[in-house]
Design an enzyme around this catalytic site. Structure first.
Site, mmCIF file in Angstrom:
data_model
loop_
_atom_site.group_PDB
_atom_site.id
_atom_site.type_symbol
_atom_site.label_atom_id
_atom_site.label_comp_id
_atom_site.label_asym_id
_atom_site.label_seq_id
_atom_site.Cartn_x
_atom_site.Cartn_y
_atom_site.Cartn_z
ATOM 1 N N CYS A 186 7.170 -9.214 7.537
ATOM 2 C CA CYS A 186 6.686 -7.913 7.073
ATOM 3 C C CYS A 186 7.412 -6.758 7.756
ATOM 4 C CB CYS A 186 5.179 -7.813 7.307
ATOM 5 S SG CYS A 186 4.496 -6.226 6.854
ATOM 6 N N CYS A 221 7.835 -6.095 3.913
ATOM 7 C CA CYS A 221 7.057 -4.915 3.489
ATOM 8 C C CYS A 221 7.600 -3.585 4.001
ATOM 9 C CB CYS A 221 5.618 -5.020 3.978
ATOM 10 S SG CYS A 221 4.946 -6.676 4.053
ATOM 11 N N LYS A 267 11.387 -2.685 3.148
ATOM 12 C CA LYS A 267 11.416 -2.596 1.683
ATOM 13 C C LYS A 267 10.801 -1.278 1.214
ATOM 14 C CE LYS A 267 8.014 -3.427 -0.323
ATOM 15 N NZ LYS A 267 7.425 -4.714 -0.659
ATOM 16 N N TYR A 305 7.812 -10.629 -7.353
ATOM 17 C CA TYR A 305 7.675 -9.380 -6.592
ATOM 18 C C TYR A 305 9.032 -8.924 -6.043
ATOM 19 C CZ TYR A 305 2.538 -9.615 -5.563
ATOM 20 O OH TYR A 305 1.171 -9.616 -5.591
ATOM 21 N N GLU A 353 11.202 -5.675 -7.124
ATOM 22 C CA GLU A 353 11.275 -4.569 -6.161
ATOM 23 C C GLU A 353 12.728 -4.261 -5.797
ATOM 24 O OE1 GLU A 353 8.680 -5.730 -2.929
ATOM 25 O OE2 GLU A 353 6.933 -4.869 -3.933
ATOM 26 N N HIS A 372 -9.321 16.261 -11.547
ATOM 27 C CA HIS A 372 -8.415 16.772 -12.566
ATOM 28 C C HIS A 372 -7.455 17.789 -11.995
ATOM 29 C CE1 HIS A 372 -7.164 17.381 -16.659
ATOM 30 N NE2 HIS A 372 -7.232 18.678 -16.482
ATOM 31 N N GLU A 386 -7.539 9.689 -12.716
ATOM 32 C CA GLU A 386 -8.795 10.007 -13.419
ATOM 33 C C GLU A 386 -8.910 9.217 -14.724
ATOM 34 O OE1 GLU A 386 -9.310 13.991 -15.103
ATOM 35 O OE2 GLU A 386 -7.143 14.288 -15.045
#
Ligand code: NDP
Length: 452
Positions: free
Chosen positions: A43, A48, A51, A178, A182, A436, A441
């Site tokens: 990681c 992670c 990346k 993944y 990516e 908003h 939303e």
């Protein structure tokens, strides 16, 4: 009672191992941890964190492209300095390695920089020295899987992508998971010509089918060439770069080829057999519901067990183990509704069941979905669109699947994941007011289910 050098010995200084060691030490255990490479594991070092940093770098290309629509005049076309990004990244990762080291030190963990091998159920050997421990934890993670074929030594794994030199003008990415998606997005954003080649008809196996198709469309619009239903059979060096031979005798030329074809558990050379620890046919350590291996004093967590190979899962598993051994034994990990994101451009964020999996599990489901242009892109000049989808179990009205393709999907889905774990119903979503104007939303304003 037998004396042990340590109460708890951890093999592997990645996400799961470091968390387990620290927590155990904080609970008063005498803890040792062995790591042969830098602390932080996949990681921090080649996963992670770097990346995501590169994904941010790629995002600037989009921002520069959009700026004119918002009145900004850039003096000249921005120039990207790959060497500078690599240096910046390396410095940040070194900083994190240091932080991991000092966290362990402060907690009182004895860190051994070396390769650890199990000798028996209570003994580990690191660089020729043996240490005994009442409990052992294997948290050695995983490593890229590279399919064998003529010339496969010319392909790179994701580990090698962070320091690639020179920057590839043409990159071929093989795989559709993944990592493939990516890296394809990142290098496309940074200016490479990227082809993503996948053996299936759609990328991101296991994700919701609408998400898979929508993402493929957006990645294509962003400039990634998708080459689907195709496989690489050989690689060789040609006069103009690497020659990649595909099924149906097609050829593609590239400057670099990334095999993002899955990962395998790191179990080689750990002495698992000597200690009697069983692995399954995929090489993953077999554990029970309490992360116990076939040897009662040895536990395993994280990617080496290949349950759900995600950092937060390894961390959570580590904490369950430590709580069971040195705490109150109350902690559990529920594998349902684990949120996840794919840091493509645009991001994918998802929590819970795909439509297909929900139909199989719950039977009657209602689907709400929406595809739209985010407000930002009314002026940005880009044609990027966002996609949102809710899967609702009609019997209980519970939202059992939440999916998004769009900017910051990872950030957005993280919040909704809390509601989903709490069992939020569609009625509760409907009674929640939106903020908003935001993209998120849309998740609380989806009113009409899809027909059927
Ligand atoms: P995945 O398992 O996600 O994807 C592997 C891909 O390679 C699949 O598309 C698979 O195709 C393909 N493949 C496998 N073998 C071959 C082969 N011999 N020839 C051609 N294609 C092949 O693995 P990744 O390595 O991308 O990622 C590993 C795990 O790491 C992920 O599942 C995820 O849990 C984690 N991860 C999480 C990230 C995040 O949270 N953002 C980022 C990166 C990784 P097929 O579908 O046909 O088998």
């Amino acid at each position: 009672m037998r004396h042990y050098d340590f109460d708890f010995f951890v093999i592997g200084g990645g996400s799961g191992g470091v968390r387990a060691a620290r927590q155990a030490a904080q609970l008063g255990a005498r803890v040792g941890l062995a790591e042969a490479a830098e602390l932080g594991g996949t990681c921090v070092n080649v996963g992670c964190v770097p990346k995501k940093l590169y994904s941010y770098a790629a995002g600037y290309a989009e921002a520069f492209e959009e700026a004119a629509g918002f009145g900004w005049e850039l003096p000249e076309p921005p120039r990207f300095d790959w060497a500078r990004l690599k240096t910046q990244r390396a410095a940040e990762i070194r900083r994190l390695n240091g932080i991991y080291g000092s966290l362990l030190e402060t907690a009182g963990v004895t860190v051994l920089n070396g390769w650890a091998q199990l000798v028996d159920a209570h003994t580990v050997e690191v660089d020729g020295r043996r240490h005994s421990a009442r409990h052992l934890l294997v948290a050695t993670g995983g490593t890229p899987f590279m399919p064998e074929m003529p010339g496969s030594e010319l392909a790179l794994s994701s580990d090698a992508m962070f320091d690639l030199d020179p920057f590839p003008r043409r990159l071929l990415v093989v795989g559709g998971g993944y990592i493939a998606c990516e890296f394809a997005s990142i290098f496309n954003g940074l200016g490479a010509e990227v082809t993503l080649l996948h053996r299936r008809a759609h990328v991101l196996g296991g994700f919701d089918d609408d998400v898979r198709q929508f993402l493929a469309g957006e990645m294509t619009k962003a400039g990634v060439k998708l080459h689907l239903n195709s496989e690489v059979t050989a690689l060789s060096r040609g006069p103009g770069g690497l020659l990649v031979t595909l099924t149906r005798a097609e050829q593609i030329e590239a400057d670099a080829v990334l095999f993002a074809t899955g990962r395998r558990p790191n179990t080689e050379g750990l002495g698992l057999e000597a200690a009697g620890v069983k692995v399954n046919d995929k090489g993953a350590i077999v554990v029970d519901a309490h992360y116990r291996t076939s040897v009662p004093s040895i536990q395993a967590v994280g990617d080496v067990c290949t349950r759900v190979p995600l950092t937060p899962v390894a961390l959570a598993e580590a904490m369950v183990v430590v709580d069971a051994l040195f705490g109150q034994g109350k902690r559990r990990l529920d594998y349902e509704f684990i949120p996840t994101a794919v840091f493509t451009h645009p991001n994918v964020g998802t929590c819970g069941y795909s439509e297909a999996d929900a139909r199989a599990k719950f039977g009657d489901v209602a689907i709400y979905s929406s595809e739209f242009r985010a407000l930002r892109h009314t002026l940005s000049g880009r044609t990027e669109r966002s996609f949102m989808k809710l899967v609702v179990d009609r019997k209980t009205d519970r939202v059992v699947g939440l999916h998004m393709v769009g900017a910051d999907a990872g950030e957005i889905v993280q919040g909704f994941a809390v509601a989903m774990r709490a069992g939020a119903t569609k009625a509760l979503f409907d009674s929640t007011l939106g903020i908003h104007p935001t993209v998120a939303e849309e998740f609380v304003t989806l009113r009409e289910p899809m027909p059927g």
